[in-house]
Design an enzyme around this catalytic site. Structure first.
Site, mmCIF file in Angstrom:
data_model
loop_
_atom_site.group_PDB
_atom_site.id
_atom_site.type_symbol
_atom_site.label_atom_id
_atom_site.label_comp_id
_atom_site.label_asym_id
_atom_site.label_seq_id
_atom_site.Cartn_x
_atom_site.Cartn_y
_atom_site.Cartn_z
ATOM 1 N N ASP A 211 0.820 -1.217 0.000
ATOM 2 C CA ASP A 211 0.000 0.000 0.000
ATOM 3 C C ASP A 211 0.852 1.265 0.000
ATOM 4 O O ASP A 211 0.351 2.346 -0.298
ATOM 5 C CB ASP A 211 -0.925 0.030 1.231
ATOM 6 C CG ASP A 211 -2.036 -1.000 1.150
ATOM 7 O OD1 ASP A 211 -2.084 -1.732 0.151
ATOM 8 O OD2 ASP A 211 -2.842 -1.069 2.100
ATOM 9 N N GLY A 255 -5.268 -1.078 -1.336
ATOM 10 C CA GLY A 255 -4.981 0.290 -0.895
ATOM 11 C C GLY A 255 -6.071 0.697 0.069
ATOM 12 O O GLY A 255 -7.070 1.287 -0.303
#
Ligand SMILES: Nc1ncnc2c1ncn2[C@@H]1O[C@H](COP(=O)(O)OP(=O)(O)O)[C@@H](O)[C@H]1O
Ligand SMILES: O=P(O)(O)OC[C@H]1O[C@](O)(COP(=O)(O)O)[C@@H](O)[C@@H]1O
Ligand SMILES: [Mg+2]
Length: 459
Positions: A211, A255
């Site tokens: 991420d 994410g």
């Protein structure tokens, strides 16, 4: 947040009294752009205006301790047993870091015993502490060619005292925690318990996450490999969408709080019309809403390609009384479970386009695990190896409660307190997001979504 030099200091277990095996190699080195002697530091900020704002003498300007081998070290390598754990979600390069740690510890420092605890923090429980495997250069020789982690990983908390007992019982002097924001918090939590017992155990974090949501690191390892893989899926979906009447291609990428993978992969593929990330709220309906823009693309171009980060548009579920799509609650590590924004987009776009007589050919894919389970690419392989070297040097020199990171292209020691102090997000006013807007030509906002200032004031 204004940081002062004292916030950036790394804790040391004590004076370095042993000669490093690198001391001969280092004796000829001068401080140079590529080598920093003990005591020299890497600036936190890198623009003249930011530096000028401090109006401080050079010695007081906020800066990180430079990583790298020291001439004197804290631990006697002959007496060291090192431990390694990998925790949290998978990330390309985990095996490369394990391999790099083992090689550096054994080849240069001649450390004789390295234990790999199994399945993250679970491996430090009383039940599993004896499942740890001996890691040798032979054992790790080929592991970097595969994704995943040979040690296994997990989510979920464990008792700090029980974990410290395991370190003591297994004779660990140095523990390397390869983990994300949760792993860095766990390393902090363990360090505190170690300190409370007055034990001489160094804890060094190696920040990992696809991420890229950790602060004080230019980019986390594995991120490049992950977004490169994600790019392939965007290209495939755009080919599919373009080849179908009223084609709608949607790629949902990981994410949780940060849209870095979505942004970078969209830029790399250069095929997305719309990118949606957690940092920028958006509205579905209304004249300027997402659905109207999707319709406009389908009418004018014949198809549309959307890249969405999993954490985007989470406010829509409640706001519109929409089904949660498996959202709500937290996982074993305390991470909030998200609503499935990909499914939500798929359903609402299909309903909208059908209603306006443009029944779509929907091409929706969620390649999340396929993106993060791959082996590291060449760039990340180098990066992982160098992070591993930095981690070993830091630990052998008695640094603790710190992570190693690359900051402004230099390897540095970051106190764990800073690593866990905040997240890292795409700046809606920054140059990365500007590049996304320039490439996609999407509007700065879809609909009358509240601006960030309003959101911050409300929370
Ligand atoms: N505040 C905390 N204190 C102690 N342990 C934590 C804390 N936050 C997370 N952990 C533990 O760290 C491990 C990794 O966290 P997780 O969020 O799953 O992944 P990541 O490290 O990738 O962010 C988990 O076992 C989790 O229980
Ligand atoms: O399904 P899982 O294993 O819980 O992982 C999902 C999460 O893992 C990630 O890929 C990475 O998260 P961490 O780095 O915090 O482990 C997130 O993007 C995603 O939300
Ligand atoms: Mg995390």
């Amino acid at each position: 947040m204004t940081l002062h030099l004292d916030d950036l200091r790394v804790r040391r277990l004590g004076e370095c009294r042993y000669d490093s095996p690198f001391s001969e190699m280092l004796s000829t080195k001068q401080t140079s752009p590529h080598y920093v002697a003990e005591g020299d530091r890497v600036l936190l900020e890198d623009t003249v205006s930011m530096l000028a704002e401090h109006s401080l003498p050079p010695g007081r300007v906020p800066s990180f301790e430079a990583a790298g081998p020291r001439r004197k070290i804290y631990f006697d390598p002959a007496r060291v047993t090192a431990g390694i754990i990998t925790c949290g979600g998978l990330c390309p390069g985990l095996n490369n870091v394990i391999r790099g740690l083992v090689q550096e510890l054994t080849v240069h420092y001649k450390v004789k015993r390295i234990l790999g605890f199994r399945n993250g923090l679970q491996g430090l429980t009383a039940e599993h502490r004896n499942d740890a495997i001996e890691l040798t250069p032979d054992r790790v020789r080929d592991i970097h060619n595969a994704g995943g982690t040979i040690l296994g990983s997990s989510r979920g908390g464990q008792d700090a005292d029980e974990m410290v007992d395991s370190l003591v019982l297994r004779g660990i002097n140095i523990l390397f925690v390869i983990g994300g924001d949760g792993g860095m918090r766990a390393a902090t939590f363990l360090s505190k318990a170690i300190r409370a017992r007055g034990l001489d155990i160094a804890v060094i974090g190696v920040p990992k996450t696809i991420d890229n949501d950790l602060p004080f690191t230019d980019q986390s390892f594995g991120f490049q490999s992950a977004f490169a893989r994600a790019t392939d899926f965007i290209s495939s979906v755009s080919i599919e969408a373009a080849a179908s009447p009223n084609g709608v291609g949607i790629v949902k990428l990981m994410g949780r709080h940060s849209g870095f993978i979505a942004s970078y992969a969209a830029l790399a593929a250069n095929a997305a019309d719309i990118v949606l990330i957690p940092e920028i709220p958006f509205a579905l309906g209304g004249a300027d809403g997402l659905l109207a823009h999707v319709e406009q693309h389908v009418r004018s171009k014949g198809f549309v390609v959307i890249v969405v980060a999993e954490g985007a548009g989470q406010d829509l579920f409640e706001e519109h009384g929409l089904p949660q799509h498996n959202g709500r609650g937290t996982d074993a590590s305390g991470n909030v479970k998200l609503g499935n924004i990909g499914e939500l987009l798929k359903e609402s776009i299909t309903a909208h386009l059908t209603a306006v007589g443009l029944a779509p050919a929907m091409r929706y894919i969620d390649p999340s695990y396929a993106v993060r389970s791959i082996a590291a690419n060449a760039y990340d392989s180098v990066y992982c190896l160098r992070l591993a070297h930095a981690a070993v040097h830091a630990a052998m020199a008695g640094r603790t409660e710190a992570a190693v990171a690359r900051w402004r292209r230099r390897f540095v020691h970051v106190p764990l307190s800073l690593m866990t102090s905040r997240g890292n997000q795409v700046d809606p006013d920054g140059d990365l997001w500007m590049s996304v807007l320039e490439t996609t030509c999407q509007p700065a906002r879809f609909g009358s979504a509240p601006d960030r200032g309003e959101l911050n004031r409300a929370s």
